[in-house]
Structure formats: structure tokens, C-alpha cells
Design an enzyme around this catalytic site. Structure first.
Site, short mmCIF file in Angstrom:
data_model
loop_
_atom_site.label_atom_id
_atom_site.label_comp_id
_atom_site.label_asym_id
_atom_site.label_seq_id
_atom_site.Cartn_x
_atom_site.Cartn_y
_atom_site.Cartn_z
N CYS A 45 -34.59 29.53 -14.84
CA CYS A 45 -33.74 30.21 -15.83
C CYS A 45 -32.33 30.39 -15.29
CB CYS A 45 -34.32 31.58 -16.17
SG CYS A 45 -36.01 31.51 -16.75
C1 BEZ Z 1 -38.38 30.03 -13.71
O1 BEZ Z 1 -37.63 30.35 -14.63
O2 BEZ Z 1 -37.93 29.66 -12.66
C2 BEZ Z 1 -39.86 30.04 -13.90
C3 BEZ Z 1 -40.42 30.99 -14.70
C4 BEZ Z 1 -41.79 31.00 -14.85
C5 BEZ Z 1 -42.58 30.03 -14.21
C6 BEZ Z 1 -41.97 29.07 -13.42
C7 BEZ Z 1 -40.60 29.07 -13.27
#
Ligand code: BEZ
Length: 211
Positions: A45
Site C-alpha cells: 500500500c
Molecule cells: C501490503 O499492503 O503490503 C499487504 C497487505 C496485506 C497483505 C499483504 C501485503
């Protein structure tokens, strides 16, 4: 029920990192991209919001307003935004909705319980000036989206809206576009002054009209 292409998207009011907003007012008469991410302070994100901020000029050129959403609270968003700016070398100045009550998440069906009972998946909606849904994407939490692809689709959608043309597989801005089946070849020749290349009666190309 989930939103389908051509549906009028729901309006809402929300608390965001840029203050309270009314969604329709925020979009005005332009295009919009509303996208959710699973949680603050997560790596994928962080890169997605950073990339969106770095593409600010590209979205602005296309008259597109962007908004991100997750179900985390505002103070968490504000702290995380500092990290995004620091690590991605950017300035996030588009609103990130603090959707603690899951109002937007539920309106836009962003929670897919078999993926996660509480977090939003990576939903992305492109909304036209008519407030109709033009594109929806759903990615899993583990895969960051390609924001150049989002821009490419917006280019295609805007050409369709303005000139009534379609775009072929892997089309890139500047390449030939497709005459839609609803236009006869006779009409296409009159309409597209740069010419029409008829490969088959149903497969007809013309140079991109706006360049
Ligand atoms: C992320 O945004 O990095 C993420 C969120 C949930 C699971 C895997 C990655």
C-alpha cells in the site's frame, strides 16, 4: 450487491486526510478514481499511494481526481502519510478516507469476507463525469496495482467518450484505434479524416483522432 459497469456510483460524505468531503462535490464535473487498500503501515500500500502521488500531473492532465480509502482511523492515516512521503519521495496531497465505520467500504463492496473479514481488498473504480462506473478492478492484498495501466484505461475511456472509438489489445496512447462495430465503414470514412484501414469488415483501424 456489487457495482456493475454503467451503474451510478453512490455518493457519500467522509472524513479524510484533506478534511471532510462530499464525494460528488469533490469529483465536480471531472473523472474520478476511488481505490481501496487493505491497511495503513503496510508495504504494498505504501508503494501504491506513493506511485499515485508521483503521477499527480498525469491524473491532473486527464482531469481525474483521486481518492484512497481504508478502514483505518484518521490519526493513523496522517502518521502513515508522512512515511509514504519519506520513503517514496513524494507528497501525498489527495484525500485518504478514514472509513472506520466501513461506510464507503460497504457501499462499494470493498470487503470480500473470504479474503479478509475486516480489511478492504484492492478495489479500484474509475468514474466518469456522468458519475457512472466506467471500470472496476479487484486485486488481492499481495499484488500492487499498475497505475500506468489505470492511466492507459482512462485514456481509452476518454477517447471512447469523445470520439466513439475503441482501443485494441495492449494499445498505447498514440497508436491506431478501432472503429466500433456500430459505425458503418461508410460513416467511419466520413467521420475520421485521417483515414480508415479496413482489415476485415468488422476490424477497422483509424489513427488516434486527437493527435
Ligand atoms: C501490503 O499492503 O503490503 C499487504 C497487505 C496485506 C497483505 C499483504 C501485503
Amino acid at each position: 450487491m456489487s457495482l456493475r459497469l454503467g451503474d451510478t456510483v453512490p455518493d457519500f460524505e467522509a472524513i479524510t486526510t484533506e478534511g471532510p468531503i462530499k464525494f460528488y462535490d469533490y469529483l465536480g464535473n471531472g473523472w474520478g478514481v476511488l481505490f481501496s487498500h487493505p491497511a495503513d503501515y503496510t508495504p504494498v500500500c505504501t508503494t501504491e499511494l506513493g506511485r499515485t502521488a508521483l503521477l499527480k500531473e498525469e491524473f491532473a492532465k486527464r482531469n481525474v481526481k483521486v481518492l484512497a480509502v481504508s478502514v483505518d482511523p484518521l490519526d493513523k492515516h496522517l502518521g502513515w502519510r508522512n512515511d509514504i512521503n519519506e520513503t517514496q519521495n513524494c507528497t501525498v496531497d489527495f484525500p485518504i478516507i478514514a472509513d472506520e465505520e466501513k461506510i464507503v467500504a460497504n457501499l462499494y463492496d470493498m470487503i470480500h469476507p473470504n479474503a479478509s473479514a475486516t480489511a478492504t481488498v484492492r478495489s479500484l473504480f474509475v468514474i466518469g463525469p456522468d458519475k457512472l462506473l466506467k471500470l472496476s478492478l479487484t486485486y488481492p492484498a499481495s499484488t500492487g496495482r499498475n497505475f500506468y495501466e489505470v492511466l492507459r484505461v482512462i485514456d481509452s475511456l476518454q477517447l471512447t467518450a469523445k470520439y466513439g472509438v475503441a482501443t485494441p489489445a495492449d494499445w498505447k496512447n498514440g497508436e491506431d484505434v478501432i472503429v466500433v462495430p456500430a459505425t458503418t465503414t461508410e460513416d467511419a470514412i466520413k467521420k475520421f479524416e485521417k483515414g480508415v484501414n479496413v482489415i476485415k469488415p468488422y476490424l477497422r483501424y483509424t489513427p488516434q483522432p486527437d493527435i
